[in-house]
Motif scaffolding. Structure first.
Motif, PDB file in Angstrom:
ATOM      1  N   ALA A  76      -1.485   0.558  -9.349  1.00  0.00           N
ATOM      2  CA  ALA A  76      -2.255   0.336  -8.129  1.00  0.00           C
ATOM      3  C   ALA A  76      -2.652   1.685  -7.537  1.00  0.00           C
ATOM      4  CB  ALA A  76      -1.430  -0.459  -7.126  1.00  0.00           C
ATOM      5  N   ILE A  77      -3.928   1.834  -7.238  1.00  0.00           N
ATOM      6  CA  ILE A  77      -4.465   3.073  -6.670  1.00  0.00           C
ATOM      7  C   ILE A  77      -5.084   2.748  -5.316  1.00  0.00           C
ATOM      8  CG2 ILE A  77      -6.128   4.956  -6.983  1.00  0.00           C
ATOM      9  CD1 ILE A  77      -3.889   4.995  -9.066  1.00  0.00           C
ATOM     10  N   ARG A  78      -4.606   3.397  -4.257  1.00  0.00           N
ATOM     11  CA  ARG A  78      -5.155   3.158  -2.919  1.00  0.00           C
ATOM     12  C   ARG A  78      -6.345   4.048  -2.595  1.00  0.00           C
ATOM     13  NH1 ARG A  78      -0.932   3.171   1.876  1.00  0.00           N
ATOM     14  NH2 ARG A  78      -2.306   4.869   2.432  1.00  0.00           N
ATOM     15  N   SER A  79      -6.408   5.206  -3.203  1.00  0.00           N
ATOM     16  CA  SER A  79      -7.459   6.170  -2.888  1.00  0.00           C
ATOM     17  C   SER A  79      -8.779   5.791  -3.572  1.00  0.00           C
ATOM     18  CB  SER A  79      -7.022   7.560  -3.353  1.00  0.00           C
ATOM     19  OG  SER A  79      -8.110   8.453  -3.357  1.00  0.00           O
ATOM     20  N   LEU A  80      -9.816   5.624  -2.766  1.00  0.00           N
ATOM     21  CA  LEU A  80     -11.140   5.332  -3.323  1.00  0.00           C
ATOM     22  C   LEU A  80     -11.626   6.492  -4.184  1.00  0.00           C
ATOM     23  CD1 LEU A  80     -13.683   3.605  -3.560  1.00  0.00           C
ATOM     24  CD2 LEU A  80     -14.451   4.603  -1.384  1.00  0.00           C
ATOM     25  N   ARG A  81     -11.353   7.720  -3.752  1.00  0.00           N
ATOM     26  CA  ARG A  81     -11.778   8.904  -4.519  1.00  0.00           C
ATOM     27  C   ARG A  81     -11.130   8.913  -5.904  1.00  0.00           C
ATOM     28  NH1 ARG A  81      -9.620  13.522  -5.858  1.00  0.00           N
ATOM     29  NH2 ARG A  81      -7.819  13.265  -4.508  1.00  0.00           N
TER      30      ARG A  81
END
Length: 59
Positions: free
Chosen positions: A5-10
């Protein structure tokens, strides 16, 4: 299949641009109002995440 899971849009954009497919987009269970991008957790994905962390700390 293991997922990450990745929270950062970048970071999610960087991973997608490097060819990693976004498997799902879901609301964050830990932080209300945030979106989480789900990727398949592969050695290549882990390598890119490590490189991204290193480049951010070097700035």
């Amino acid at each position: 299949m293991k997922t990450k899971a990745i929270r950062s849009l970048r970071i999610a954009n960087e991973l997608a641009a490097s060819g990693h497919k976004i498997l799902n987009v879901v609301p964050s269970h830990q932080s209300e109002g945030y979106t989480v991008f789900i990727f398949e957790d592969t050695p290549e994905l882990q390598r890119l995440l490590t490189e991204s962390r290193r480049s951010n700390t070097a700035k």
